[in-house]
Design an enzyme around this catalytic site. Structure first.
Site, PDB file in Angstrom:
ATOM      1  N   ALA A 692      63.231  32.136  79.001  1.00  0.00           N
ATOM      2  CA  ALA A 692      64.535  31.550  78.797  1.00  0.00           C
ATOM      3  C   ALA A 692      65.332  32.725  77.965  1.00  0.00           C
ATOM      4  O   ALA A 692      66.554  32.287  77.941  1.00  0.00           O
ATOM      5  CB  ALA A 692      64.327  30.295  78.087  1.00  0.00           C
ATOM      6  N   SER A 693      64.476  33.486  77.072  1.00  0.00           N
ATOM      7  CA  SER A 693      65.343  34.280  76.335  1.00  0.00           C
ATOM      8  C   SER A 693      65.442  35.500  76.980  1.00  0.00           C
ATOM      9  O   SER A 693      66.660  36.401  76.378  1.00  0.00           O
ATOM     10  CB  SER A 693      64.486  34.445  75.075  1.00  0.00           C
ATOM     11  N   ASP A 814      56.360  28.932  69.077  1.00  0.00           N
ATOM     12  CA  ASP A 814      56.394  29.077  70.231  1.00  0.00           C
ATOM     13  C   ASP A 814      54.724  29.580  70.575  1.00  0.00           C
ATOM     14  O   ASP A 814      54.800  30.381  71.496  1.00  0.00           O
ATOM     15  CB  ASP A 814      57.118  29.714  71.170  1.00  0.00           C
TER      16      ASP A 814
END
Length: 990
Positions: A692-693, A814
């Site tokens: 996602a990053s 995370d």
């Protein structure tokens, strides 16, 4: 006659079983039918019975046979709330605690429960609002709905329950404010509303009407303003907890429109102001906790005159002195006042009259001497007085305190010698005397401290030699005694310290040759600093046998001879041999600009490429002439190369994205490659992962020897709350934090680039990829149990370092198997701190995020629902990783249905047993060790955050799993603490 005959036959025939069971029994069977009973706990509920009174967990009235109690806690029951139970007219007790009941409670659910006295639905998965219909149960005395997901406001109607004695709503998702009408519950003894995301509000002064109240638990409730004086009227209160209050979310945008500050002042503070007056009336008070708020003023004398057992006022803004009357309490065992502005002395008789166990008054302005009788009762375990102005000697009486486990006296004005008895305390595991004026010798009595793991003596005036007896400290992990006056040789017994990780003896007067002949025991040393001493002889070639040595500093000594070529076998990130008498060639691995400064000040070392060329004995005149011509020639060459380089770079820069330049690169280590070259080599062919990053590239630099992993972040930078559009300096500050971390179990960040439009992070490359890839890929056969156990310990140490040794502490947010990377030797390292969502500045408390960061299957339940984040969220996620290692299964899988790995493991253990949980590819001979790691994983994934262990405790539990597999090095890995804003108090509370 025929009709009468038929009736006679019916009379002789047995009635159906269902018709012979009482009505209460039929209601119970109906409830069982709607519940899932995986453990078959209700197997005794037999429809063939005539009465349910012999059924498990069912109690009946002995005279009438009517059911009065149904108690089914910890039965793993799931399904909707069995409202049919309320139809049992005589039911007074209903206990369904610690199950998996997962529905809402309808408004009519309790309409028929008119005689209930005891209702416990705690630790389930109930959702929705608390029904108003509960207020209709006039007989109710005990109501426990804690540990669920109830939302909405507390119904004001609950205040109409005339007999209620216990109201427990802890750890839900309740909003609104605490109703002032609760002050009408005059029979109430226990009011527990902690850890709910209430709107910021004051403590209702009406609670002072609860004259029978014994427990008031309002921690983490977003309470602000003053503690009302009316609470001092509660003479029966034994336990008050107002800790960790204040806003956990953002101030609403509309509030910023107010021009007058006092209109929004209420919403900016935690609990503030002075402690309430009249506390002398609270004669039953034993436990008082108002820590982590913004209380001001002084500690009231009347509070300290109460017979307190525990007083926690840490992390406030309290001033003044500690009233001496606190020492007279016959019950006091815990006193935590750290991080305030307190002055004066500790009472001289502190500990004389009470079973004192733990004192932490660090980060204040206390002065005077340490009370001599602090351990008079013989139960004292922790003395933490860091960062104060204590002076005088360490009391000799502490040497008789055999129960002591931790002594932390860092940064005070203590002087004199340390009593022999203190050196040899048998249960002591941490002795921290840093930054004082202590003198004398390290006593031979230290041999008695066989549990000592951290011996920290730096920045004092200790003298004499290091005793041979130090070699008897089998558990010693860290030995730091820099900046003292120690002399003589390092004792040979040091090689027996098999657990030693970090050694710092720099800036002393130690001498002689280094002898590491028995180096086999020193297999865990990662940092060795012996600089600024008077050592002589040669650099020991045995140093090359330190398998995990990370930093070696032997500078500013008198070492002579050649540098052992075997040092190339080490994977050093830090090497310093400067300012000695070394000669000869530099080992080829270190003959580059990265290590140039590591060899300066050695007149006999020769390396023309590095400009170290004073080794051939030529005359000074010839050397100067040669240097002059060489400098001129070199200048010409550099000028030509510079012009060509500038032209080349100018043309190439046009092909790169706007804004990317060398000036925007920031390095955190000595680099053996060009940062600008990294950006040129990024191509889609080199992508090895994406998320996602952003994307991750494998980049092989032009020299062919250096391989790095480059993460290219997508989107605009984000701040710590996950909001897009944060300033560039926030990104820089966060990567600087990550760049300063030095730990063997955290992936190294070489450098970064932030050009506004493009952000690159350059990490060390990990050949074996992530743990997730190994568990589900072709390499799974390489993950035998010994390797998995090692990975678990490595990852735990990395997280422990972030939580306990970084200031401010870092919460990863995370943690997952994808973010635990494995190098070529299967050393695990924590990675991907999600710089765009990295959390810093969390100390002791809980911080709220506006969005959820993390990955499905790893997110702690309370984080997913409340957005309240602290280190317990990381611990839950790490527990999931441990379950992955044990089971070989992913955190989410269609086989689990709507559950996840945590619930699947719990269910399988209950129904099938351990053998159906453990990965079948693992060797059964490790079954006992695997079960212990599984137990640690289940402990970490407890649904109640407060019951989860700290990461320091997790490391310790994992270390104790086996003695055959090499244990971890230390709680902090013996690595460089990332403390660059002061010391952390996170480690005080472990």
């Amino acid at each position: 006659m025929f009709v009468f005959f038929l009736l006679f036959l019916c009379f002789l025939s047995p009635l159906p079983h269902s018709l012979s069971l009482t009505q209460d029994g039929l209601f119970l069977l109906e409830a069982r039918r709607h519940l899932s009973d995986p453990e078959n706990a209700l197997s005794s509920w037999n429809p063939a019975a005539t009465t349910p009174c012999r059924w498990r967990s069912v109690t009946c009235d002995p005279l009438t046979g009517a059911v009065t109690s149904v108690s089914l806690p910890n039965f793993s029951l799931s399904g909707p709330f069995p409202a049919v139970l309320c139809r049992i007219a005589s039911l007074t007790t209903l206990n369904l605690a610690s199950n998996l009941i997962n529905s809402t409670l309808s408004a009519v659910a309790f309409a028929a429960c008119r005689n209930l006295v005891f209702l416990d639905l705690s630790q389930n998965n109930l959702v929705g609002p608390i029904p108003d219909s509960l207020a209709g149960i006039a007989t109710l005395q005990h109501l426990d709905l804690s540990g669920n997901n109830f939302s909405g406001a507390i119904p004001a109607s609950l205040a109409s329950l005339p007999c209620l004695k216990t109201l427990n709503l802890v750890n839900n998702l309740l909003t609104g404010t605490i109703p002032s009408s609760l002050g009408n519950l005059t029979s109430l003894k226990h009011l527990q509303l902690a850890y709910n995301p209430f709107s910021p509000s004051r403590i209702p002064s009406q609670l002072g009407n609860l004259r029978n109240l014994e427990t008031l638990f309002l921690a983490g409730c977003n309470l602000v303003g003053r503690i009302p004086d009316t609470l001092s009227n509660l003479s029966h209160l034994t336990n008050i907890d107002f800790s960790q209050n204040g806003i956990t979310g953002h101030i609403p945008q509309w509030l910023t429109r107010f021009k007058r500050v006092n209109q929004i002042e209420l919403f900016k503070n935690k609990l503030s102001g002075e402690l309430p007056k009249g506390m002398s009336n609270m004669t039953s008070l034993r436990f008082f906790d108002a820590s982590t708020n913004e209380l001001t003023g002084t500690i009231p004398t009347e509070l300290c005159e109460l017979p307190l057992a525990s007083l926690n006022l840490y992390e406030n803004k309290l001033e003044g002195v500690l009233p001496p009357t606190i020492a007279r309490s016959p019950n006091l065992y815990e006193l935590k006042l750290f991080s305030n502005k307190l002055i004066g002395t500790l009472p001289s008789d502190l500990g004389s009259n009470s079973p004192l166990n733990h004192i932490d008054v660090s980060f204040n302005r206390f002065s005077g001497e340490i009370p001599a009788n602090i351990c008079r009762r013989g139960e004292f375990e922790e003395l933490i007085l860091m960062y104060n102005y204590f002076s005088g000697k360490i009391p000799a009486s502490l040497g008789d305190c055999k129960s002591l486990k931790r002594v932390r006296l860092k940064n005070n004005n203590l002087s004199g010698s340390v009593p022999d008895g203190v050196w040899g305390l048998p249960h002591l595991n941490l002795l921290e005397l840093l930054e004082n004026s202590l003198s004398g010798q390290i006593s031979k009595a230290i041999s008695g401290a066989y549990n000592l793991s951290n011996l920290l003596l730096s920045y004092n005036m200790f003298s004499g030699s290091i005793p041979e007896e130090i070699g008897m400290l089998d558990n010693l992990v860290e030995f730091a005694a820099s900046n003292n006056n120690l002399s003589g040789k390092i004792p040979e017994s040091v090689v027996k310290l098999s657990q030693l990780v970090n050694v710092d003896l720099s800036y002393n007067q130690l001498s002689g040759e280094l002898n590491f002949g028995g180096i086999g025991e020193l297999s865990k040393v990662t940092d060795l600093n012996l600089s600024h001493n008077m050592f002589n002889g040669s650099v020991p070639s045995e140093l090359a046998k330190f398998p995990v040595l990370n930093n070696l500093d032997l500078s500013w000594n008198n070492f002579s001879g050649e540098i052992p070529m075997m040092l190339q076998n080490l994977k050093l990130t830090g090497l310093n041999l400067s300012y000695n008498q070394l000669s000869g060639d530099i080992p080829p691995l270190y003959a580059n600009d990265k290590y140039k400064m590591s060899f300066i000040g050695n007149p006999g070392i020769c390396n023309h490429l590095l400009g170290l060329c004073d080794c051939h004995g030529k005359s000074k005149n010839r050397r100067y002439v040669w240097i002059l011509w060489s400098t001129f020639a070199l200048a010409v060459v550099v000028f030509i190369i510079g012009v060509a380089w500038f032209y080349f770079r100018y043309r190439k820069a046009k092909k790169l994205k706007k804004g990317l330049s060398v000036s925007r690169w920031k390095s955190f280590h000595k680099l053996g490659f060009s940062e600008f070259e990294v950006a040129k080599l990024l191509s889609e062919d080199n992508v090895i992962g994406s998320g996602a990053s952003g994307k991750v590239y494998k980049v092989v630099l032009s020299n062919g020897e250096v391989v790095v992993a480059v993460k290219k972040l997508c989107g605009a930078p984000m701040n710590v709350d996950g909001n897009v559009g944060a300033r560039k300096d926030e990104f820089d500050a966060e990567v600087e934090t990550l760049g300063r971390i030095r730990h063997k179990n955290i992936v190294k960040l070489w450098c970064c680039c932030n050009s506004g439009e493009q952000r690159l992070l350059v990490y060390e490359y990990m050949p074996n990829g992530s743990l997730a890839d190994l568990l589900k890929g072709n390499k799974k056969s390489l993950l035998d149990w010994v390797t998995r156990y090692k990975i678990a310990v490595d990852a735990a140490e990395g997280l422990c370092y972030l939580h306990h040794d970084c200031v401010p502490p870092i919460v990863h947010r995370d943690v997952k198997s994808n973010n635990i990377l494995v190098d070529a030797e299967f050393v695990a390292k924590v990675a991907d701190f999600g710089v765009a969502k990295m959390v810093t500045g969390i100390s002791q408390g809980t911080r709220s995020m506006s969005v959820i960061a993390g990955s499905y299957g790893y997110i702690a339940p309370e984080y997913a629902y409340t957005l309240r984040v602290n280190e317990k969220c990381d611990i839950y996620s790490f527990g999931v990783v441990l379950l992955e290692l044990v089971t070989g299964r992913p955190p989410i899988d269609p086989e689990y249905g709507e559950s996840d790995l945590v619930k699947w493991v719990s269910s399988m253990l209950e129904h099938e047993g351990l053998d159906h949980v453990i990965d079948p590819t693992l060797d059964s001979k490790y079954r006992e060790e695997i079960s212990k790691v599984l137990s640690v994983g289940l402990h970490c994934t407890s649904s109640i955050p407060i019951t989860r262990p700290t990461m320091r405790k997790v490391v310790k539990m994992l270390q104790e799993v086996t003695t055959e597999v090499p244990k971890s090095r230390s709680v902090n890995g013996g690595n460089v603490p990332c403390s660059y804003e002061g010391a952390s108090h996170a480690i005080n509370e472990v």
